[in-house]
Design a protein around this motif. Sequence first.
Motif, PDB file in Angstrom:
ATOM      1  N   UNK A   1       0.831  -1.201   0.000  1.00  0.00           N
ATOM      2  CA  UNK A   1       0.000   0.000   0.000  1.00  0.00           C
ATOM      3  C   UNK A   1       0.868   1.254   0.000  1.00  0.00           C
ATOM      4  N   UNK A   2       0.426   2.257  -0.775  1.00  0.00           N
ATOM      5  CA  UNK A   2       1.038   3.590  -0.736  1.00  0.00           C
ATOM      6  C   UNK A   2      -0.085   4.604  -0.648  1.00  0.00           C
TER       7      UNK A   2
ATOM      8  N   UNK B   1       2.953  14.315 -10.284  1.00  0.00           N
ATOM      9  CA  UNK B   1       3.445  13.088 -10.925  1.00  0.00           C
ATOM     10  C   UNK B   1       2.840  11.862 -10.247  1.00  0.00           C
ATOM     11  N   UNK B   2       2.794  11.883  -8.917  1.00  0.00           N
ATOM     12  CA  UNK B   2       2.224  10.768  -8.143  1.00  0.00           C
ATOM     13  C   UNK B   2       0.766  10.550  -8.551  1.00  0.00           C
ATOM     14  N   UNK B   3       0.007  11.638  -8.577  1.00  0.00           N
ATOM     15  CA  UNK B   3      -1.418  11.544  -8.920  1.00  0.00           C
ATOM     16  C   UNK B   3      -1.616  11.104 -10.369  1.00  0.00           C
ATOM     17  N   UNK B   4      -0.748  11.551 -11.264  1.00  0.00           N
ATOM     18  CA  UNK B   4      -0.839  11.157 -12.671  1.00  0.00           C
ATOM     19  C   UNK B   4      -0.653   9.646 -12.821  1.00  0.00           C
ATOM     20  N   UNK B   5       0.292   9.083 -12.063  1.00  0.00           N
ATOM     21  CA  UNK B   5       0.516   7.628 -12.089  1.00  0.00           C
ATOM     22  C   UNK B   5      -0.725   6.887 -11.576  1.00  0.00           C
TER      23      UNK B   5
ATOM     24  N   UNK C   1       5.234   4.217 -10.923  1.00  0.00           N
ATOM     25  CA  UNK C   1       4.983   4.974  -9.696  1.00  0.00           C
ATOM     26  C   UNK C   1       6.073   4.712  -8.659  1.00  0.00           C
ATOM     27  N   UNK C   2       6.435   3.449  -8.489  1.00  0.00           N
ATOM     28  CA  UNK C   2       7.459   3.102  -7.499  1.00  0.00           C
ATOM     29  C   UNK C   2       8.826   3.659  -7.890  1.00  0.00           C
ATOM     30  N   UNK C   3       9.123   3.665  -9.195  1.00  0.00           N
ATOM     31  CA  UNK C   3      10.385   4.248  -9.657  1.00  0.00           C
ATOM     32  C   UNK C   3      10.431   5.744  -9.347  1.00  0.00           C
ATOM     33  N   UNK C   4       9.310   6.435  -9.540  1.00  0.00           N
ATOM     34  CA  UNK C   4       9.263   7.858  -9.201  1.00  0.00           C
ATOM     35  C   UNK C   4       9.474   8.059  -7.704  1.00  0.00           C
ATOM     36  N   UNK C   5       8.870   7.188  -6.893  1.00  0.00           N
ATOM     37  CA  UNK C   5       9.035   7.305  -5.435  1.00  0.00           C
ATOM     38  C   UNK C   5      10.498   7.118  -5.033  1.00  0.00           C
TER      39      UNK C   5
END
Length: 299
Positions: free
Chosen positions: A49-50, A137-141, A168-172
């Motif tokens: 979960x994120x 970016x997070x919301x876009x993913x 998403x995880x790569x962006x995080x």
Amino acid sequence: MKEVIKLDTVDQYNQFFGLETLHPLVSVVDLSEATKFPTHFTMNYGIYALFLKKVKCGDIRYGRQIYDYQEGTVTSFAPGQVVETEMQQGVKPSAHGLLFHPDLIKGTSLGQDIKQYSFFSYASAEALHLSEEEKGIFMDCLEKIEMELQHPIDKHSKRLISRNIELLLDYCMRFYERQFITRSESNKSVLVKFEALLDDYFQSGKPQTDGLPSVKYFADKVFLSPNYFGDLIKKETGKSAQEYIQTRMIDLAKEMIAGTEKTVSQIAYELGFQYSQHFNRIFKKNVGYTPGEYRKLQI
């Protein structure tokens, strides 16, 4: 004794907050749409979960410590973690999140690489704080995953969903690395403390009683999870925490071999090795010579 909710499916979470489940193994959640508002609960996660928190609406505890958790914060949880959450009375939760079951990513590139996303094992005071651009970016993913969940399931669905989760995880991971840089001063103080603790460990005789020093030992001493501590040290020094410990140990071994008449077995014992053969292997791998050969070279 508080009840611990075993969260083994995505649908269990959605039912807990009164949300709709579109796919049995993955869900994009918007807690502002929740129809149920539990205020105090402890969950044993069986899923990943994120969550991106839009406002501070409560506290999260890992063990006895409060999570570093506020507006614009990403929190992440992995199977096996037990998390206590206390929501503020009268405050409606405002968060967007992603839930996915381990079965979703079996047989995918994400399934093979999931362990590299070390932030799933970060603990207290280690949450991710996003800039406005990063939130976008997070919301876009999340929107891309949501769009795929709305699409009728076909042979491409699993791959596209897992690829978007991977994105998403790569962006995080990128955002966390940025956070390590922006917090460089506090990181340096952790590194200074680590070096002092490392010196103290060897000088205090702990190796003889407790064995070789572990990353977890030092992470606990600076109140960080082993994964976050390891990533921080890697970012600051270019070496993993384990490599850093080993380098210090080899330096000490060289000093003892060249500057004392202690036997190799005595030196191995004083450094925390149970068997001198293990010490010999580690030393040769790092130095290129056995301890005995190194001593002869010094003479």
